[in-house]
Write an enzyme that holds these catalytic residues in place. Structure first.
Site, PDB file in Angstrom:
ATOM      1  N   ASN A 255      18.881  54.779  25.088  1.00  0.00           N
ATOM      2  CA  ASN A 255      20.098  55.538  25.411  1.00  0.00           C
ATOM      3  C   ASN A 255      20.079  56.950  24.832  1.00  0.00           C
ATOM      4  OD1 ASN A 255      20.764  53.100  26.474  1.00  0.00           O
ATOM      5  ND2 ASN A 255      22.526  52.690  25.155  1.00  0.00           N
TER       6      ASN A 255
ATOM      7  N   THR B  25      36.476  94.406  56.322  1.00  0.00           N
ATOM      8  CA  THR B  25      37.371  93.322  55.877  1.00  0.00           C
ATOM      9  C   THR B  25      37.735  92.546  57.136  1.00  0.00           C
ATOM     10  OG1 THR B  25      39.465  94.477  56.178  1.00  0.00           O
ATOM     11  CG2 THR B  25      38.363  94.815  54.061  1.00  0.00           C
ATOM     12  N   HIS B  26      37.961  91.266  57.006  1.00  0.00           N
ATOM     13  CA  HIS B  26      38.254  90.407  58.171  1.00  0.00           C
ATOM     14  C   HIS B  26      37.182  90.515  59.240  1.00  0.00           C
ATOM     15  CE1 HIS B  26      42.453  90.244  56.620  1.00  0.00           C
ATOM     16  NE2 HIS B  26      42.237  91.524  56.363  1.00  0.00           N
TER      17      HIS B  26
ATOM     18  N   SER C 153      11.783  80.178  68.905  1.00  0.00           N
ATOM     19  CA  SER C 153      12.425  79.028  69.529  1.00  0.00           C
ATOM     20  C   SER C 153      11.377  78.256  70.316  1.00  0.00           C
ATOM     21  CB  SER C 153      13.531  79.523  70.464  1.00  0.00           C
ATOM     22  OG  SER C 153      13.780  78.560  71.474  1.00  0.00           O
TER      23      SER C 153
ATOM     24  N   ASN D  87      14.372  83.873  65.140  1.00  0.00           N
ATOM     25  CA  ASN D  87      15.517  83.305  64.416  1.00  0.00           C
ATOM     26  C   ASN D  87      15.384  83.426  62.895  1.00  0.00           C
ATOM     27  OD1 ASN D  87      16.639  82.439  66.875  1.00  0.00           O
ATOM     28  ND2 ASN D  87      15.364  80.597  66.850  1.00  0.00           N
TER      29      ASN D  87
ATOM     30  N   TYR E 105      27.453  53.500  26.634  1.00  0.00           N
ATOM     31  CA  TYR E 105      26.408  53.494  27.651  1.00  0.00           C
ATOM     32  C   TYR E 105      26.696  52.463  28.734  1.00  0.00           C
ATOM     33  CZ  TYR E 105      22.124  53.029  30.200  1.00  0.00           C
ATOM     34  OH  TYR E 105      21.220  52.982  31.225  1.00  0.00           O
TER      35      TYR E 105
ATOM     36  N   GLN F 168      22.289  55.909  34.737  1.00  0.00           N
ATOM     37  CA  GLN F 168      20.969  56.165  35.319  1.00  0.00           C
ATOM     38  C   GLN F 168      21.108  56.975  36.613  1.00  0.00           C
ATOM     39  OE1 GLN F 168      17.980  53.028  35.105  1.00  0.00           O
ATOM     40  NE2 GLN F 168      18.011  52.967  37.341  1.00  0.00           N
TER      41      GLN F 168
ATOM     42  N   LYS G 180      20.695  60.909  37.011  1.00  0.00           N
ATOM     43  CA  LYS G 180      19.447  61.684  37.008  1.00  0.00           C
ATOM     44  C   LYS G 180      19.101  62.247  38.383  1.00  0.00           C
ATOM     45  CE  LYS G 180      16.929  58.538  34.800  1.00  0.00           C
ATOM     46  NZ  LYS G 180      15.911  57.877  33.944  1.00  0.00           N
TER      47      LYS G 180
HETATM   48  N1  ARG Z   1      16.905  54.515  32.838  1.00  0.00           N
HETATM   49  C1  ARG Z   1      17.968  54.366  31.903  1.00  0.00           C
HETATM   50  C2  ARG Z   1      18.994  55.488  32.128  1.00  0.00           C
HETATM   51  O1  ARG Z   1      18.648  56.492  32.683  1.00  0.00           O
HETATM   52  C3  ARG Z   1      17.458  54.493  30.518  1.00  0.00           C
HETATM   53  C4  ARG Z   1      18.349  53.913  29.502  1.00  0.00           C
HETATM   54  C5  ARG Z   1      18.326  52.424  29.569  1.00  0.00           C
HETATM   55  N2  ARG Z   1      19.205  51.886  28.591  1.00  0.00           N
HETATM   56  C6  ARG Z   1      19.640  50.634  28.643  1.00  0.00           C
HETATM   57  N3  ARG Z   1      20.435  50.243  27.703  1.00  0.00           N
HETATM   58  N4  ARG Z   1      19.318  49.838  29.643  1.00  0.00           N
HETATM   59  O2  ARG Z   1      20.120  55.331  31.777  1.00  0.00           O
END
Ligand code: ARG
Length: 432
Positions: A114, A159-160, A282, A290, A321, A326, A329
């Site tokens: 975490n 403008t406009h 085109s 274009n 957590y 996850q 990401k």
């Molecule tokens: N892939 C997980 C994430 O991005 C990593 C952390 C996992 N932690 C856990 N307690 N399962 O959150």
């Protein structure tokens, strides 16, 4: 797949490939972008463990060397992060255990995945915000160069979407320059704001070991800690969101400049032409040319804002957590990859813009001087409202004026006759 980090006994872990695949999802692939940062943080963590006597000096050296080798193998393709591993964190530990045996088995002391992912993400964001700042600076620089060169070239101001007053290419370029100066500074502000180390907060509660968090943070270049372990988790996603805000500020301005370019490149406006390499033809209409690159640059903002929305929606969570995190990401990594790629194309595109200066000048018809005329009457002592009416009545009498004179007289700070480019350049060159 390698044994999961959470395997408890000696026997096999009861896993189902379909469920494991769902749990990991694309996570291990996304971790390819985070792995170098995770490796870097793992090295600092190992040094911290050595300082409190949980790794010997030799174990630390061996760990550092092995991490360097992992980084090199990752770069040259000798090590591939794939579905053999649950995630990048597991891959690092598996590598160290394979290489170093018992020593490798110590690396997870005092940390959790975490805080491991949280620190890798902050290092990643710091790096991408540096790149964002740099590309915004490059864009602003190009705009300012052209603002200097073309300061006095007349163009109609709108403008406009209607022609309104004489304006200049200098004002148009400087306007876009200032936008990207703001974006450059925003990237830097957000970078400094999130530049804090969550490492050593473990699963969100701290650990009963005297971790040397401050020094670990210092080694990683973080000037401060995310002090509270619960907040280290709760700030996950929140910092990514602000980073996407900074990115979206820039891609929003990219959208605007792209819009101007596509509009001005149209036959109807005819103000500029774009270099061939940014245009396509085109498949059916042989006559077409274009501005596809410009349009895709304009569209890119949608991806960033979409990513931001996805992330924001995800964060409706209680404290601590949750595996939901996850999902933070993907949108961030995707948005930064596409956003930085698109912004990186803009300086070259701007360099290649060729203005049709005759067309720009000829589009300034006499009635566009009406506001100038009203202000001239004000300078002679008339109240503005009376001057406005008189200028409206005199519409026919504005022939024979020149755009150059109009621009030169526009002396209010920032106006076409007084662009204050020095001030904008000073922001660009300020020590950051
Ligand atoms: N892939 C997980 C994430 O991005 C990593 C952390 C996992 N932690 C856990 N307690 N399962 O959150």
């Amino acid at each position: 797949m390698s044994d999961p980090l959470w395997k408890k006994g000696d026997g096999p872990v009861d896993t189902d490939p379909e469920i494991m695949a769902f749990l990991a999802g694309r996570d291990v692939i996304l971790d390819r972008e985070l792995l170098p940062f995770d490796i870097q943080a793992t090295g600092a963590h190992a040094a911290g463990l050595a300082r409190i006597g949980l790794l010997t000096q030799e174990e630390l050296e061996a760990t550092r060397t092995s991490l360097r080798e992992l980084q090199e193998a990752f770069e040259d393709g000798g090590f591939v992060l794939d579905h053999r591993f649950e995630d990048g964190h597991s891959a690092i530990e598996a590598w160290l255990v394979d290489e170093l045996g018992e020593t490798g088995r110590k690396i997870h002391t005092g940390r959790s995945r975490n805080d491991q992912v949280a620190v890798a993400m902050r290092l990643y964001l710091r790096d991408r915000l540096d790149r964002l700042e740099a590309v915004c600076a490059r864009i602003a620089e190009r705009c300012l160069e052209r603002a200097r060169k073309e300061a006095q070239v007349p163009m109609p101001g709108h403008t406009h979407l209607q022609r309104a007053m004489p304006s200049s290419l200098g004002l148009w370029w400087a306007g876009h320059a200032e936008a990207f100066l703001d974006d450059m500074e925003l990237a830097s502000l957000v970078r400094d704001w999130l530049n804090a180390s969550p490492l050593g907060t473990a699963s969100g509660f701290g650990v009963n070991l005297p971790l040397d968090r401050d020094e670990v943070a210092q080694e990683l270049g973080f000037p401060r800690l995310v002090v509270n372990p619960q907040y280290a988790q709760n700030s996950r996603g929140k910092v990514e969101l602000r980073a996407l805000d900074a990115l979206a500020a820039a891609t929003g301005d990219l959208r605007r400049v792209a819009w101007d370019l596509s509009l001005y490149a149209s036959d109807e406006f005819g103000y500029l032409s774009l270099p061939d390499r940014y245009c396509t033809g085109s498949s059916i209409m042989p006559n077409k040319r274009n501005p596809d690159t410009v349009e895709l640059l304009r569209a890119l903002h949608a991806e960033v804002v979409g990513a931001r929305g996805e992330l924001d929606t995800l964060l409706g969570l209680p404290s601590g957590y949750h595996r939901d995190l996850q999902g933070a990401k993907g949108p961030v990594l995707r948005a930064f990859a596409s956003g930085l790629e698109a912004l990186g194309l803009l300086p070259g595109l701007l360099d290649g813009v060729e203005w049709n200066t005759d067309r720009l000048r000829n589009s300034i018809s006499a009635e566009l001087y009406a506001t100038d005329r009203a202000n001239e009457l004000v300078a002679q002592g008339r109240a503005f409202r009376d001057a406005y009416r008189q200028a409206a009545a005199e519409a026919g009498g504005l022939e024979g004026r020149s755009p150059e004179e109009s621009l030169e007289a526009r002396s209010s700070p920032g106006g076409s006759g007084n662009l204050l480019l020095d001030r904008l350049e000073a922001r660009l060159h300020r020590d950051r």
